[in-house]
Design a protein around this motif. Structure first.
Motif, PDB file in Angstrom:
ATOM      1  N   LEU A 170       0.770  -1.172  -0.005  1.00  0.00           N
ATOM      2  CA  LEU A 170       0.053   0.046   0.144  1.00  0.00           C
ATOM      3  C   LEU A 170       0.948   1.243   0.182  1.00  0.00           C
ATOM      4  O   LEU A 170       0.686   2.322  -0.584  1.00  0.00           O
ATOM      5  CB  LEU A 170      -0.852   0.083   1.254  1.00  0.00           C
ATOM      6  N   LEU A 171       1.887   1.286   0.885  1.00  0.00           N
ATOM      7  CA  LEU A 171       2.845   2.415   0.603  1.00  0.00           C
ATOM      8  C   LEU A 171       3.306   2.797  -0.634  1.00  0.00           C
ATOM      9  O   LEU A 171       3.677   3.937  -1.023  1.00  0.00           O
ATOM     10  CB  LEU A 171       3.944   2.542   1.840  1.00  0.00           C
ATOM     11  N   GLU A 172       3.867   1.733  -1.507  1.00  0.00           N
ATOM     12  CA  GLU A 172       4.271   2.070  -2.712  1.00  0.00           C
ATOM     13  C   GLU A 172       3.253   2.340  -3.546  1.00  0.00           C
ATOM     14  O   GLU A 172       3.580   3.258  -4.549  1.00  0.00           O
ATOM     15  CB  GLU A 172       5.014   0.518  -3.219  1.00  0.00           C
ATOM     16  N   VAL A 173       2.140   1.984  -3.617  1.00  0.00           N
ATOM     17  CA  VAL A 173       0.993   2.559  -4.322  1.00  0.00           C
ATOM     18  C   VAL A 173       0.742   4.092  -4.102  1.00  0.00           C
ATOM     19  O   VAL A 173       0.431   4.571  -4.805  1.00  0.00           O
ATOM     20  CB  VAL A 173      -0.254   1.437  -4.443  1.00  0.00           C
ATOM     21  N   ALA A 174       0.562   4.203  -2.730  1.00  0.00           N
ATOM     22  CA  ALA A 174       0.640   5.659  -2.236  1.00  0.00           C
ATOM     23  C   ALA A 174       1.618   6.625  -2.709  1.00  0.00           C
ATOM     24  O   ALA A 174       1.267   7.716  -3.191  1.00  0.00           O
ATOM     25  CB  ALA A 174       0.635   5.542  -0.807  1.00  0.00           C
ATOM     26  N   GLN A 175       2.871   6.163  -2.971  1.00  0.00           N
ATOM     27  CA  GLN A 175       3.833   6.771  -3.503  1.00  0.00           C
ATOM     28  C   GLN A 175       3.376   7.092  -5.103  1.00  0.00           C
ATOM     29  O   GLN A 175       3.766   8.251  -5.578  1.00  0.00           O
ATOM     30  CB  GLN A 175       5.123   6.187  -3.534  1.00  0.00           C
ATOM     31  N   VAL A 176       2.967   5.976  -5.851  1.00  0.00           N
ATOM     32  CA  VAL A 176       2.674   6.261  -7.126  1.00  0.00           C
ATOM     33  C   VAL A 176       1.526   7.507  -7.240  1.00  0.00           C
ATOM     34  O   VAL A 176       1.672   8.262  -8.036  1.00  0.00           O
ATOM     35  CB  VAL A 176       2.301   4.909  -7.687  1.00  0.00           C
ATOM     36  N   VAL A 177       0.488   7.399  -6.276  1.00  0.00           N
ATOM     37  CA  VAL A 177      -0.571   8.384  -6.144  1.00  0.00           C
ATOM     38  C   VAL A 177       0.104   9.739  -6.077  1.00  0.00           C
ATOM     39  O   VAL A 177      -0.417  10.696  -6.577  1.00  0.00           O
ATOM     40  CB  VAL A 177      -1.697   8.110  -5.349  1.00  0.00           C
ATOM     41  N   LYS A 178       0.839   9.783  -5.094  1.00  0.00           N
ATOM     42  CA  LYS A 178       1.445  10.952  -4.650  1.00  0.00           C
ATOM     43  C   LYS A 178       2.333  11.823  -5.946  1.00  0.00           C
ATOM     44  O   LYS A 178       2.130  12.888  -6.389  1.00  0.00           O
ATOM     45  CB  LYS A 178       2.364  11.095  -3.630  1.00  0.00           C
ATOM     46  N   ASN A 179       3.020  10.671  -6.465  1.00  0.00           N
ATOM     47  CA  ASN A 179       3.846  11.453  -7.630  1.00  0.00           C
ATOM     48  C   ASN A 179       3.127  11.837  -8.667  1.00  0.00           C
ATOM     49  O   ASN A 179       3.321  12.848  -9.320  1.00  0.00           O
ATOM     50  CB  ASN A 179       5.075  10.243  -7.823  1.00  0.00           C
ATOM     51  N   LEU A 180       2.206  11.008  -9.344  1.00  0.00           N
ATOM     52  CA  LEU A 180       1.353  11.442 -10.221  1.00  0.00           C
ATOM     53  C   LEU A 180       0.558  12.467  -9.994  1.00  0.00           C
ATOM     54  O   LEU A 180       0.276  13.244 -10.872  1.00  0.00           O
ATOM     55  CB  LEU A 180       0.513  10.204 -10.743  1.00  0.00           C
ATOM     56  N   ALA A 181      -0.115  12.482  -8.652  1.00  0.00           N
ATOM     57  CA  ALA A 181      -1.158  13.525  -8.627  1.00  0.00           C
ATOM     58  C   ALA A 181      -0.217  15.159  -8.455  1.00  0.00           C
ATOM     59  O   ALA A 181      -0.759  15.979  -9.176  1.00  0.00           O
ATOM     60  CB  ALA A 181      -1.804  13.385  -7.197  1.00  0.00           C
ATOM     61  N   GLU A 182       0.648  14.956  -7.937  1.00  0.00           N
ATOM     62  CA  GLU A 182       1.609  16.232  -7.978  1.00  0.00           C
ATOM     63  C   GLU A 182       2.084  16.649  -9.377  1.00  0.00           C
ATOM     64  O   GLU A 182       2.020  17.646  -9.757  1.00  0.00           O
ATOM     65  CB  GLU A 182       2.778  16.119  -7.202  1.00  0.00           C
ATOM     66  N   ARG A 183       2.510  15.671 -10.046  1.00  0.00           N
ATOM     67  CA  ARG A 183       2.991  15.992 -11.590  1.00  0.00           C
ATOM     68  C   ARG A 183       1.666  16.344 -12.524  1.00  0.00           C
ATOM     69  O   ARG A 183       1.996  17.139 -12.980  1.00  0.00           O
ATOM     70  CB  ARG A 183       3.714  14.659 -11.949  1.00  0.00           C
ATOM     71  N   GLU A 184       0.537  15.874 -12.137  1.00  0.00           N
ATOM     72  CA  GLU A 184      -0.421  16.257 -12.689  1.00  0.00           C
ATOM     73  C   GLU A 184      -0.905  17.734 -12.483  1.00  0.00           C
ATOM     74  O   GLU A 184      -1.331  18.560 -13.603  1.00  0.00           O
ATOM     75  CB  GLU A 184      -1.869  15.454 -12.292  1.00  0.00           C
TER      76      GLU A 184
END
Length: 159
Positions: A100-114
């Motif tokens: 879950l923490l690795e998936v959360a990192q993907v969400v954070k990275n992509l949301a900020e990049r978006e």
């Protein structure tokens, strides 16, 4: 082995409930499948019973594990800015890990990049999928709606 009614997680699709265990014959070979109804849409997946461990299928985390996960979200750091191909490959590895923490990192990275630059169509789809994975499992674990789970996650990730 899981039973009908068990809540489980598929690493690429998120959480769902086993609605049935069916037997199907394909090319003369009979195989048992879990009929998994996903939490966030009307999709039903058929998962081979014998391949679940290999696919990374696992039970939904406990309420305590979900609360611990939410508490640790403050520590999720944004990853390095890399080229599209490398970023995509690394994000897929994080998602496939089932952590879950690795998936959360993907969400954070992509949301900020978006919010900064926008995302390609592939990355938009990846962000949506990663959100679905997190939202569905946390919703099941905490007994909340997926929207409430998403709000909790977004608040902790500061997105």
């Amino acid at each position: 082995m899981f039973q009908i009614g068990d809540k489980i997680v598929h690493p690429l699709h998120g959480a769902g409930v086993i609605e049935d265990i069916v037997e199907r014959t394909i090319d003369g070979e009979s195989t048992r499948y879990y009929a998994l109804k996903l939490a966030l849409d009307d999709t039903q997946l058929f998962l081979p019973v014998d391949a679940c461990e290999k696919l990374g299928i696992r039970p939904v985390c406990s309420k305590k594990q979900a609360e611990d996960f939410l508490a640790r979200l403050d520590d999720v750091a944004r990853g390095e800015d890399k080229g599209w191909n490398q970023r995509y490959r690394e994000n897929m590895l994080h998602i496939r890990s089932g952590d879950l923490l690795e998936v959360a990192q993907v969400v954070k990275n992509l949301a900020e990049r978006e919010s900064e630059r926008g995302l390609s169509t592939g990355e938009k789809k990846m962000l949506s999928s990663a959100r679905q994975i997190l939202d569905s499992e946390i919703a099941f674990a905490l007994g909340k709606t997926p929207q409430e789970a998403q709000a909790l996650i977004n608040e902790r990730l500061c997105i």
